[in-house]
Design an enzyme around this catalytic site. Sequence first.
Site, PDB file in Angstrom:
ATOM      1  N   CYS A 146      21.529   6.595 -66.896  1.00  0.00           N
ATOM      2  CA  CYS A 146      21.628   5.770 -67.775  1.00  0.00           C
ATOM      3  C   CYS A 146      20.790   6.831 -68.933  1.00  0.00           C
ATOM      4  O   CYS A 146      21.973   8.107 -68.594  1.00  0.00           O
ATOM      5  CB  CYS A 146      20.783   4.620 -68.251  1.00  0.00           C
ATOM      6  SG  CYS A 146      21.574   3.215 -69.947  1.00  0.00           S
ATOM      7  N   HIS A 187      21.295   1.808 -63.350  1.00  0.00           N
ATOM      8  CA  HIS A 187      19.978   1.647 -62.614  1.00  0.00           C
ATOM      9  C   HIS A 187      19.711   1.252 -61.365  1.00  0.00           C
ATOM     10  O   HIS A 187      19.331  -0.052 -61.163  1.00  0.00           O
ATOM     11  CB  HIS A 187      19.399   0.535 -63.957  1.00  0.00           C
ATOM     12  CG  HIS A 187      18.885   1.159 -65.266  1.00  0.00           C
ATOM     13  ND1 HIS A 187      18.433   2.162 -65.805  1.00  0.00           N
ATOM     14  CD2 HIS A 187      20.234   0.681 -66.381  1.00  0.00           C
ATOM     15  CE1 HIS A 187      18.820   2.183 -67.449  1.00  0.00           C
ATOM     16  NE2 HIS A 187      19.742   1.567 -67.484  1.00  0.00           N
ATOM     17  N   GLU A 210      17.035   2.179 -60.192  1.00  0.00           N
ATOM     18  CA  GLU A 210      15.629   1.474 -60.217  1.00  0.00           C
ATOM     19  C   GLU A 210      15.284   0.303 -60.213  1.00  0.00           C
ATOM     20  O   GLU A 210      13.892  -0.316 -60.093  1.00  0.00           O
ATOM     21  CB  GLU A 210      14.541   2.495 -61.397  1.00  0.00           C
ATOM     22  CG  GLU A 210      14.325   2.227 -63.310  1.00  0.00           C
ATOM     23  CD  GLU A 210      15.870   2.269 -63.279  1.00  0.00           C
ATOM     24  OE1 GLU A 210      16.331   2.325 -64.656  1.00  0.00           O
ATOM     25  OE2 GLU A 210      16.785   3.155 -62.453  1.00  0.00           O
TER      26      GLU A 210
END
Length: 227
Positions: free
Chosen positions: A86, A194, A196
């Site tokens: 991002c 994302h 994660e």
Amino acid sequence: MKFAVIVFPGSNCDVDMYHAIKDELGEEVEYVWHDSTNLDEFDGILLPGGFSYGDYLRSGAIAGFANVMDAVKKAAAEGKPVFGVCNGFQILTEAGLLPGTLRRNEKLKFMCKQVELVVENNESMFTTGYEKGQVITVPIAHGEGNYYCDQETYESLKNNNQIIFRYQNNPNGSLDDIAGIVNEKGNVLGMMPHPERAVDALLGSADGLQLFRSIVRNWRENHVVTS
């Protein structure tokens, strides 16, 4: 394997990245402040999402000149994995580590939702844990995720197999549905979604975990000696 999570003023996904490495992978990880000048002790470099320096000028523009970026460039030149998510992707483009730029979303609105990604290249150090063509679910959260580059750069990305992920249903207007790319050397990855935040089923998806496992697997294959 030891990771550095680079923290800029305004980073807000650094804790998510730290959690993915420490708690889900069980690997060593440290936060590294933006004014650091040496990353030699780390095997992998992670640039998290957020709003570095308030996203003034352009997203990632000021962070691209942060002290730590010289060390990030050095790590990339040495072949270490460098991964930006991002705002981290935006920083990598601003710093010249990846081609192209990230523009305002096509509908000029911030978007936060789960999206489906198609794995276009499963031969990179970041994606060997996936199958080519596999569809994975990963969240997005961005207002400037519309990837763009000129025609010459686009042709180069295609010819060199640098397009790693594409959106199955493009949410932001990105050129050719591009969600993530690597550099020509293949050790610097930037993506808007994302992974994660997709490392445990409790989060809605665990599909992002294989990306981090792929990094570790590649590093061990190249650095761990067994007798």
